[in-house]
Write a protein that holds these residues in place. Structure first.
Motif, PDB file in Angstrom:
ATOM      1  N   VAL A 115       0.675  -0.954  -0.330  1.00  0.00           N
ATOM      2  CA  VAL A 115      -0.242   0.117  -0.387  1.00  0.00           C
ATOM      3  C   VAL A 115       0.832   1.073   0.279  1.00  0.00           C
ATOM      4  O   VAL A 115       2.241   1.155   0.376  1.00  0.00           O
ATOM      5  CB  VAL A 115      -0.994  -0.102   1.543  1.00  0.00           C
ATOM      6  N   TYR A 116       0.364   2.029  -1.065  1.00  0.00           N
ATOM      7  CA  TYR A 116       1.029   3.555   0.032  1.00  0.00           C
ATOM      8  C   TYR A 116       0.459   4.734   1.074  1.00  0.00           C
ATOM      9  O   TYR A 116      -1.491   4.222   0.821  1.00  0.00           O
ATOM     10  CB  TYR A 116       0.504   4.418  -1.455  1.00  0.00           C
ATOM     11  N   CYS A 117       0.107   4.786   1.720  1.00  0.00           N
ATOM     12  CA  CYS A 117       0.199   5.820   3.369  1.00  0.00           C
ATOM     13  C   CYS A 117      -0.413   6.525   3.379  1.00  0.00           C
ATOM     14  O   CYS A 117       1.405   7.520   3.169  1.00  0.00           O
ATOM     15  CB  CYS A 117      -0.016   5.005   3.844  1.00  0.00           C
ATOM     16  N   ILE A 118      -0.859   7.974   3.441  1.00  0.00           N
ATOM     17  CA  ILE A 118      -0.978   9.148   3.240  1.00  0.00           C
ATOM     18  C   ILE A 118      -1.047   9.559   5.022  1.00  0.00           C
ATOM     19  O   ILE A 118      -2.331   9.199   4.958  1.00  0.00           O
ATOM     20  CB  ILE A 118      -1.145   9.896   2.144  1.00  0.00           C
ATOM     21  N   ASP A 119      -0.599   9.941   5.784  1.00  0.00           N
ATOM     22  CA  ASP A 119      -0.718  10.254   7.155  1.00  0.00           C
ATOM     23  C   ASP A 119      -1.140  11.704   7.157  1.00  0.00           C
ATOM     24  O   ASP A 119      -0.545  12.976   6.334  1.00  0.00           O
ATOM     25  CB  ASP A 119       0.247   9.829   7.964  1.00  0.00           C
ATOM     26  N   GLN A 120      -2.729  12.244   7.898  1.00  0.00           N
ATOM     27  CA  GLN A 120      -2.939  13.798   8.258  1.00  0.00           C
ATOM     28  C   GLN A 120      -2.328  13.461  10.256  1.00  0.00           C
ATOM     29  O   GLN A 120      -3.270  12.457   9.993  1.00  0.00           O
ATOM     30  CB  GLN A 120      -4.105  14.224   8.337  1.00  0.00           C
ATOM     31  N   VAL A 121      -1.759  14.815  10.168  1.00  0.00           N
ATOM     32  CA  VAL A 121      -1.449  15.021  11.810  1.00  0.00           C
ATOM     33  C   VAL A 121      -2.025  15.977  11.940  1.00  0.00           C
ATOM     34  O   VAL A 121      -2.596  16.631  11.924  1.00  0.00           O
ATOM     35  CB  VAL A 121       0.320  15.074  11.867  1.00  0.00           C
ATOM     36  N   TYR A 122      -3.454  15.227  13.390  1.00  0.00           N
ATOM     37  CA  TYR A 122      -4.281  16.011  13.645  1.00  0.00           C
ATOM     38  C   TYR A 122      -3.669  17.382  14.909  1.00  0.00           C
ATOM     39  O   TYR A 122      -4.144  17.130  15.658  1.00  0.00           O
ATOM     40  CB  TYR A 122      -5.276  15.802  13.701  1.00  0.00           C
ATOM     41  N   GLU A 174      -0.147  19.039   9.862  1.00  0.00           N
ATOM     42  CA  GLU A 174       0.752  18.493   8.191  1.00  0.00           C
ATOM     43  C   GLU A 174       0.702  17.320   7.695  1.00  0.00           C
ATOM     44  O   GLU A 174      -0.534  15.945   8.553  1.00  0.00           O
ATOM     45  CB  GLU A 174       1.984  18.146   8.516  1.00  0.00           C
ATOM     46  N   VAL A 175       0.243  17.015   6.389  1.00  0.00           N
ATOM     47  CA  VAL A 175       0.413  15.558   5.822  1.00  0.00           C
ATOM     48  C   VAL A 175       1.331  14.971   5.094  1.00  0.00           C
ATOM     49  O   VAL A 175       2.551  16.057   4.336  1.00  0.00           O
ATOM     50  CB  VAL A 175      -1.245  15.998   5.223  1.00  0.00           C
ATOM     51  N   PHE A 176       1.498  14.234   5.085  1.00  0.00           N
ATOM     52  CA  PHE A 176       2.739  13.343   4.209  1.00  0.00           C
ATOM     53  C   PHE A 176       2.300  12.086   4.075  1.00  0.00           C
ATOM     54  O   PHE A 176       1.945  10.990   3.956  1.00  0.00           O
ATOM     55  CB  PHE A 176       3.946  13.322   5.249  1.00  0.00           C
ATOM     56  N   LEU A 177       3.101  11.760   3.366  1.00  0.00           N
ATOM     57  CA  LEU A 177       3.599  10.230   2.528  1.00  0.00           C
ATOM     58  C   LEU A 177       4.262   9.538   2.786  1.00  0.00           C
ATOM     59  O   LEU A 177       5.805  10.029   3.680  1.00  0.00           O
ATOM     60  CB  LEU A 177       3.651   9.907   0.644  1.00  0.00           C
ATOM     61  N   VAL A 178       3.493   8.281   3.695  1.00  0.00           N
ATOM     62  CA  VAL A 178       5.021   7.133   4.718  1.00  0.00           C
ATOM     63  C   VAL A 178       6.174   6.430   3.454  1.00  0.00           C
ATOM     64  O   VAL A 178       5.590   6.055   2.145  1.00  0.00           O
ATOM     65  CB  VAL A 178       4.348   6.011   5.041  1.00  0.00           C
ATOM     66  N   PRO A 179       7.107   6.651   3.701  1.00  0.00           N
ATOM     67  CA  PRO A 179       8.054   6.178   2.770  1.00  0.00           C
ATOM     68  C   PRO A 179       7.556   4.662   2.099  1.00  0.00           C
ATOM     69  O   PRO A 179       7.463   3.763   3.596  1.00  0.00           O
ATOM     70  CB  PRO A 179       9.629   5.988   3.803  1.00  0.00           C
ATOM     71  N   ASP A 204      -6.473  17.221   1.696  1.00  0.00           N
ATOM     72  CA  ASP A 204      -6.950  17.005   2.528  1.00  0.00           C
ATOM     73  C   ASP A 204      -8.696  16.919   1.959  1.00  0.00           C
ATOM     74  O   ASP A 204      -9.553  16.328   2.768  1.00  0.00           O
ATOM     75  CB  ASP A 204      -6.987  17.835   3.644  1.00  0.00           C
ATOM     76  N   ALA A 205      -8.850  18.242   1.619  1.00  0.00           N
ATOM     77  CA  ALA A 205     -10.037  17.895   0.738  1.00  0.00           C
ATOM     78  C   ALA A 205     -10.640  16.376   0.235  1.00  0.00           C
ATOM     79  O   ALA A 205     -11.659  16.921   0.047  1.00  0.00           O
ATOM     80  CB  ALA A 205     -10.926  18.784  -0.372  1.00  0.00           C
ATOM     81  N   THR A 206     -10.260  16.566  -0.668  1.00  0.00           N
ATOM     82  CA  THR A 206     -10.316  14.684  -1.655  1.00  0.00           C
ATOM     83  C   THR A 206     -10.278  13.811  -0.473  1.00  0.00           C
ATOM     84  O   THR A 206     -11.443  13.095  -0.067  1.00  0.00           O
ATOM     85  CB  THR A 206      -9.034  14.108  -2.518  1.00  0.00           C
TER      86      THR A 206
END
Length: 326
Positions: free
Chosen positions: A80-87, A106-111, A165-167
């Motif tokens: 999987v590709y995982c994209i994290d959003q930190v709240y 912040e939002v980032f792509l997990v390595p 984030d909107a998507t």
């Protein structure tokens, strides 16, 4: 990391799982997020609590967890590709090439292409996971790039972070939180393509570079507005003019946009949405309560029950009467 001026708005919190057992939490994290090399829990389990919500789609899943205790992880994640959003809280990833630190907003792509060590501390984090093979196939179809590689973990701009984030919010609220949409292969497929396009647009990658920083076929806002309007008003007597007005374009412009980006007309999309809603009503129906195929078909705008039955069989592989009586 790209710091977004306005922190990404937290999503509604609806935990589906909670535990004070660190070992149980570790197993849930490994299974939910496909973490291949282990999870390390804190040394003081008496202070531990963990809560998670998980929503699954076709080729994608949205997970979110809260834990005030520090946790360590060893990846990568499988498939999987995982994209994290930190709240809330702090997240860190360390690889041979990256030393990533993320905080709230912040939002980032997990390595995704090398082993990593990671840590979280007092976090509220959401992670969207997309099937890697399907994302690669989508990238090849829209850019011709057969070897998809992400060249950075940070969004290309603050605007791109907000776009992602909107998507995610749109998919969460109109697909994952909607019982009918969860049962519709059409809606699920469109949601996956929307997420894949947003992923390729938001983070630097070889497909994006091949197109000069632009990934083709990312749906314009007009198409998304029209689709959302039809999703929300499929039960109403709406026509092309109503949909075009909601999308704020002319009927002809809307027709052209749908043809270009979805290879169908707006009314074909509306008909498929209504077919999906009729399918759900048939599944939920009960002949002993007086529910009939003709009544359910008419409810969703199919006036000719015989024609509806033929179209339904082509889509679902069985008759509507069979579905109703299961």
């Amino acid at each position: 990391m790209t710091v977004v001026d306005d922190a990404l708005a937290p999503a509604p919190w609806r935990p589906g799982f909670a535990t004070t057992d660190p070992d149980h939490a570790a197993q849930v994290i490994r299974d939910s997020y496909q973490i291949s090399r282990g999870v390390r829990m804190p040394a003081r389990p008496e202070d531990f609590h963990f809560a998670q919500q998980m929503q699954d789609g076709d080729g994608f899943a949205l997970g979110r967890f809260r834990c005030p205790s520090p946790i360590g992880y060893r990846g990568p994640q499988g498939g999987v590709y995982c994209i994290d959003q930190v709240y809330r809280g702090r997240v860190g990833f360390l690889t041979s090439r990256h030393d990533l630190r993320a905080v709230a907003g912040e939002v980032f792509l997990v390595p995704n292409d090398e082993p990593w060590e990671a840590a979280t501390d007092d976090v509220d984090v959401a992670g969207m996971m997309l099937d890697r093979e399907r994302v690669a196939a989508y990238a090849a179809s829209v850019s011709g790039s057969e070897d998809l590689t992400f060249t950075g973990l940070d969004p290309v701009s603050p605007g791109a972070a907000h776009f992602w984030d909107a998507t995610v919010a749109h998919v969460r609220d109109t697909v994952l939180d909607d019982a009918v949409a969860r049962e519709s292969p059409l809606v699920q497929g469109e949601a996956f393509r929307m997420l894949a396009a947003a992923l390729l647009t938001t983070f630097p990658n070889t497909a994006r570079a091949a197109e000069g920083g632009r990934v083709p076929r990312v749906e314009p806002a007009v198409v998304r507005r029209a689709a959302q309007f039809m999703d929300e008003h499929a039960h109403d007597a709406i026509g092309l003019e109503d949909v075009a007005a909601a999308a704020r374009v002319s009927p002809r412009a809307l027709q052209m946009a749908f043809r270009r980006h979805r290879d169908q007309t707006p009314l074909e999309y509306l008909r498929r949405v209504r077919m999906a809603r009729a399918h759900q009503d048939l599944r939920d129906g009960d002949p002993t309560r007086g529910d009939t195929v003709a009544e359910i078909a008419a409810r969703w705008g199919f006036g000719n029950a015989g024609r509806f039955s033929g179209e339904y069989r082509r889509v679902h592989g069985c008759s509507p009467n069979e579905t109703l009586r299961r």
